[in-house]
Design an enzyme around this catalytic site. Structure first.
Site, PDB file in Angstrom:
ATOM      1  N   LYS A  65       0.980  -1.829   0.084  1.00  0.00           N
ATOM      2  CA  LYS A  65       2.225  -2.506   0.415  1.00  0.00           C
ATOM      3  C   LYS A  65       2.043  -3.208   1.749  1.00  0.00           C
ATOM      4  O   LYS A  65       1.227  -2.794   2.586  1.00  0.00           O
ATOM      5  CB  LYS A  65       3.416  -1.544   0.466  1.00  0.00           C
TER       6      LYS A  65
ATOM      7  N   THR B  65       8.628  -2.381   0.954  1.00  0.00           N
ATOM      8  CA  THR B  65       9.772  -2.604   1.854  1.00  0.00           C
ATOM      9  C   THR B  65      10.239  -4.049   1.676  1.00  0.00           C
ATOM     10  O   THR B  65      11.023  -4.345   0.801  1.00  0.00           O
ATOM     11  CB  THR B  65       9.412  -2.288   3.317  1.00  0.00           C
TER      12      THR B  65
ATOM     13  N   THR C 214      -4.703  -1.539   6.586  1.00  0.00           N
ATOM     14  CA  THR C 214      -3.536  -2.349   6.289  1.00  0.00           C
ATOM     15  C   THR C 214      -2.287  -1.528   6.461  1.00  0.00           C
ATOM     16  O   THR C 214      -2.342  -0.397   6.905  1.00  0.00           O
ATOM     17  CB  THR C 214      -3.599  -2.905   4.867  1.00  0.00           C
TER      18      THR C 214
END
Length: 400
Positions: free
Chosen positions: A174, A148, A185
Site C-alpha cells: 500500500k 489508506t 516502502t
C-alpha cells in the site's frame, strides 16, 4: 470469503476484517499467520520519528521466530509516546493469545493519520474474529484492507520451477503519498513457499528493496511507518542456503520482480498522479551521484507540476539537475532526451529540438527522461509521477 486472484503461498494464512478504525465501511485490519519454521526478514523506515509499531516490530524481529503479522489501516500510531508503544504491544499480546504463540512472535504494523492514539479496543475486539477466519486464499482481500488514500490495491506474483518444485512468490503493498522511501516502502508484504535460510533471506530482501522501493518518489517524504517484510515459509522445495545454490538465480529474479511490480504500482497510484515517469541518469561519477540527481529531479515540485501540465519546460530539469550535484559540474557535457528526443545538448537547447516534440512526449501517460551528465560511467534510474490539483486536494482534506 471471496476467492483470491493471487495464488496462495503454502505456509501462509490471512484474514481481513472491519475494525471500524475510521469512518468507512470496509476491512481495515489484516491478520497474517505464518507456519512454524518460516524465515522472516524485514526492513523499516529510517525516519527517526518512527512509529510505535516500527519500534516494537524491530524488537520482536530480533527475539525469535515470527509467527504472525498484524496490520491496521486508518491510524499510524506514530508520535503517540509511551501509550502508543503500550498499545502496539497489547495488540501483539492479543494476537498471541488468539493464535497460541508468544507476543514477541508477532510483528505489528500501522498506517494512517499520524499523532492520534490508536483506538485500541476496536483492534482488540476485531482480532478474535480475524483469527477465526484465517485461510490460505486471502491475498487480494488483504491488499484492500491495508489501503489508506490509495485508489486501488497493489498485488504481484510469480511462479517458477526450482529443483523440480513449483515455487510461488506473492506480495501486496500500500502507498500513494508520503513516499520517498529510505529502506523500503509504505507497507509491503511478500511471501514465498521456498525454503531460504534467514541470512540469505536478508540479502535477498535488501537487494530487492534496493532495486524497487528505494527507487520511487511521489512527493519526497519518507513516512514514519514504512516497512517491507519478506517471508520464506519453507513449505516447498529444498532449502536454498547460499547464492550458488540450485534455483537461487530464478528465485532471486522472481522476488525482485515482485518487489519492482509493487513499487511501480505505488507510483502509478500516486496521490492525484496522471503521469508515470522513468528517470534515467547516466554518465555519473558514482551510482550514489546518479541516484542523487535522479531524486533531485523526481521530487522537484517545479518539475512535477510541469509533468502534470504536459509542459516540457526543460529549464526546470536543468535546474533540478544542478541541485542534485555535489561539486562542480561542466554543464557543457550535459545532455537530456525525452523518450529519445534530444532536448538538451551540451548544456543548451538542442539545435533541432522543437517544442511540439517535447509536448507530445509529456502528453503521454508514461515516458522516460534520460539525463547524461558527462562525468563518468555510472547509471541509475528511479520512477516518479506528477503533482496535480488532486494531490493538493487529497492532502489538504486528509483529516476532514
Amino acid at each position: 470469503m471471496s476467492q483470491s486472484l493471487l495464488p496462495s503461498v503454502k505456509g501462509i494464512r490471512l484474514a481481513s476484517v472491519p475494525a471500524g478504525l475510521r469512518d468507512w465501511q470496509r476491512d481495515d485490519l489484516l491478520l497474517v499467520e505464518i507456519d512454524q519454521g518460516a524465515a522472516v526478514s524485514a526492513v523499516f523506515t529510517q525516519n527517526p520519528f518512527c512509529a510505535a509499531p516500527v519500534v516494537v516490530a524491530r524488537e520482536h524481529l530480533l527475539r525469535g521466530r515470527v509467527r504472525a503479522l498484524l496490520v491496521n489501516a486508518g491510524n499510524a500510531n506514530a508520535a503517540t509516546g509511551a501509550r502508543g508503544l503500550s498499545d502496539a504491544r497489547a495488540c501483539c499480546a492479543a494476537v498471541a493469545k488468539a493464535l497460541a504463540v508468544r507476543p514477541e512472535q508477532v510483528l505489528p504494523f500501522s498506517t494512517g493519520v499520524i499523532g492520534e492514539q490508536l483506538p485500541l479496543q476496536k483492534l482488540l475486539d476485531a482480532i478474535p474474529p480475524a483469527a477465526a477466519q484465517l485461510c490460505h486464499r486471502g491475498w487480494d482481500r488483504a491488499a484492500q484492507a491495508i489501503l489508506t488514500t490509495d485508489t486501488r490495491a497493489k498485488t504481484a506474483s510469480r511462479t517458477l520451477e526450482a529443483n523440480g518444485e513449483r515455487i510461488t512468490v506473492a506480495g501486496i503493498a500500500k502507498g500513494a503519498g508520503m513516499i520517498q522511501p529510505n529502506m523500503a516502502t509504505m507497507l509491503a508484504y511478500v511471501a514465498t513457499d521456498a525454503a531460504i535460510a534467514r541470512p540469505l533471506l536478508d540479502t535477498l530482501l535488501n537487494e530487492a528493496v534496493g532495486a524497487s522501493f528505494n527507487r520511487i518518489c511521489v512527493d519526497g517524504d519518507t513516512s514514519t511507518n514504512d516497512a517491507c517484510v519478506l517471508i520464506a515459509t519453507g513449505a516447498a522445495g529444498r532449502p536454498v542456503k547460499t547464492p550458488g545454490g540450485a534455483g537461487y538465480s530464478a528465485l532471486r529474479q522472481a522476488i525482485t520482480e515482485v518487489h519492482i511490480a509493487l513499487a511501480q504500482a505505488i507510483v502509478q497510484d500516486g496521490e492525484g498522479a496522471s503521469k508515470f515517469v522513468t528517470l534515467q541518469v547516466a554518465e555519473a561519477e558514482s551510482p550514489e551521484e546518479a541516484l542523487r540527481v535522479a531524486f533531485a529531479v523526481g521530487r522537484s515540485p517545479l518539475v512535477k507540476t510541469a509533468l502534470y501540465a504536459s509542459d516540457p519546460n526543460w529549464g526546470r530539469l536543468v535546474m533540478a539537475i544542478g541541485n542534485g550535484i555535489q561539486g562542480g559540474l561542466d554543464t557543457r557535457r550535459v545532455h537530456i532526451t525525452l523518450d529519445g528526443v534530444p532536448v538538451v545538448k551540451a548544456g543548451c537547447r538542442a539545435p533541432d529540438y522543437r517544442e511540439a516534440q517535447g509536448a507530445a512526449v509529456f502528453a503521454k501517460a508514461a515516458f522516460t527522461i534520460r539525463i547524461a551528465l558527462g562525468r563518468g560511467h555510472c547509471s541509475e534510474h528511479i520512477w516518479t509521477c506528477d503533482f496535480s490539483h488532486g494531490y493538493v486536494t487529497i492532502n489538504a482534506e486528509y483529516r476532514s
